[in-house]
Design a protein around this motif. Structure first.
Motif, PDB file in Angstrom:
ATOM      1  N   LYS A 153     -73.030 -24.043  47.172  1.00 38.91           N
ATOM      2  CA  LYS A 153     -72.387 -25.184  47.819  1.00 38.91           C
ATOM      3  C   LYS A 153     -70.883 -25.183  47.573  1.00 38.91           C
ATOM      4  N   GLU A 154     -70.467 -24.775  46.388  1.00 37.49           N
ATOM      5  CA  GLU A 154     -69.032 -24.682  46.108  1.00 37.49           C
ATOM      6  C   GLU A 154     -68.380 -23.665  47.046  1.00 37.49           C
ATOM      7  N   TYR A 193     -68.135 -32.337  44.018  1.00 35.33           N
ATOM      8  CA  TYR A 193     -67.942 -30.909  44.288  1.00 35.33           C
ATOM      9  C   TYR A 193     -66.471 -30.537  44.387  1.00 35.33           C
ATOM     10  N   TYR A 196     -65.496 -30.028  40.886  1.00 39.04           N
ATOM     11  CA  TYR A 196     -65.948 -28.717  40.415  1.00 39.04           C
ATOM     12  C   TYR A 196     -65.006 -27.616  40.898  1.00 39.04           C
TER      13      TYR A 196
END
Length: 224
Positions: A153-154, A193, A196
Motif C-alpha cells: 500500500k505504501e 500511510y 509511514y
C-alpha cells in the motif's frame, strides 16, 4: 492505482484480480457490462480491463456508453476474437489497447503500465522526483543510493503521488485510488500511510518531498 476488471469467465476473473492485487494495484471486479456502469458511477478508476463478450451488456456497448459520457479512462479490451475487423471495431469504439486471449500475464502487466502513463511521459519504467526514484517493473524505490523498502500500500500510494507530482490530492481521492470497495479502514487511513511514507522517504533526506496542504490534502513536489 485503481483498476476495474470486467470478465465473465469466473476463473480468469479471479486469477487476474488476485495477480493484479499481488502487483500492488487496487482492484474491483465484475462479470457483466451493466455492473461496469454501476461501478464506474460510484468510483474513479485509473484503467478498465474490459472483456468484449459479456452477458447483460457486451464490452463494446459499455465502451461506447462511457465514451459518450466523456469518460476518458484508459481501456484495455480482452477478447477471444483476433480478426482485423474485431480489433478495428474495438479501437473505433474508443479502446486504448487490445489483447487477445490467451495471453501471458507479463504482457498484460506491460500493457497496463503503458495505459497508466501520462500522455507526456517518456516511455520509461522509472518515476523520478529530485533524488527519489520509483521503478515500476521491479517495485524498487531509491532515495539517492539508498533503497527504501515499502509495503504494497505504501508503494501504491507513493506511485500515485509521483504520477501526480505537483498536484494537490485530497484524502478522498487518494483513498479512492488506492483501496477497493472491500476496504473497511478508518477515516484517517491516508494520514497514517502518509506518515509511514514520510518516515521512510523524507526523514533523513533532503529535499522534503511530501507536503500537507491544510484543508485540501497532500502533494508530492520539490518545495521552492
Amino acid at each position: 492505482m485503481r483498476i476495474l476488471i470486467a470478465e465473465d469467465e469466473k476463473d480468469l476473473n479471479r486469477i487476474l484480480t488476485a495477480r493484479l492485487k499481488a502487483e500492488h494495484y487496487s482492484v474491483d471486479s465484475c462479470k457483466n457490462g451493466q455492473e461496469v456502469l454501476e461501478y464506474m458511477a460510484g468510483a474513479e478508476y485509473d484503467a478498465l480491463i474490459l472483456d468484449i463478450m459479456m452477458p447483460v451488456l457486451d464490452g463494446l456497448s459499455v465502451l461506447k456508453s462511457i465514451r459518450r459520457r466523456g469518460c476518458a479512462v484508459p481501456v484495455l479490451l480482452l477478447t477471444a476474437k483476433d480478426s482485423i475487423e474485431d480489433r478495428v471495431a474495438g479501437l473505433d469504439a474508443g479502446a486504448n489497447d487490445y489483447l487477445v486471449k490467451p495471453f501471458a500475464f507479463e504482457e498484460l502487466l506491460a500493457r497496463i503500465r503503458v495505459l497508466l502513463r501520462k500522455p507526456a511521459e517518456a516511455p520509461s519504467n522509472c518515476l523520478q522526483t529530485a533524488n527519489l526514484k520509483l521503478l515500476l517493473d521491479t517495485h524498487q524505490v531509491f532515495r539517492g543510493d539508498t533503497e527504501i523498502h515499502l509495503s504494497g500500500k505504501e508503494f501504491s500510494l507513493l506511485r500515485y503521488l509521483m504520477q501526480n507530482e505537483g498536484i494537490v490530492l485530497s484524502r478522498d481521492k487518494l483513498e479512492q485510488h488506492i483501496w477497493n470497495y472491500d476496504f473497511t479502514g478508518g477515516s484517517n487511513v491516508i494520514d497514517v500511510y502518509i506518515r509511514y511514507l514520510r518516515r521512510k522517504i523524507d526523514d533523513g533526506f533532503e529535499p522534503k518531498l511530501i507536503h500537507t496542504v491544510r484543508g485540501a490534502g497532500y502533494v508530492l513536489k520539490v518545495a521552492i
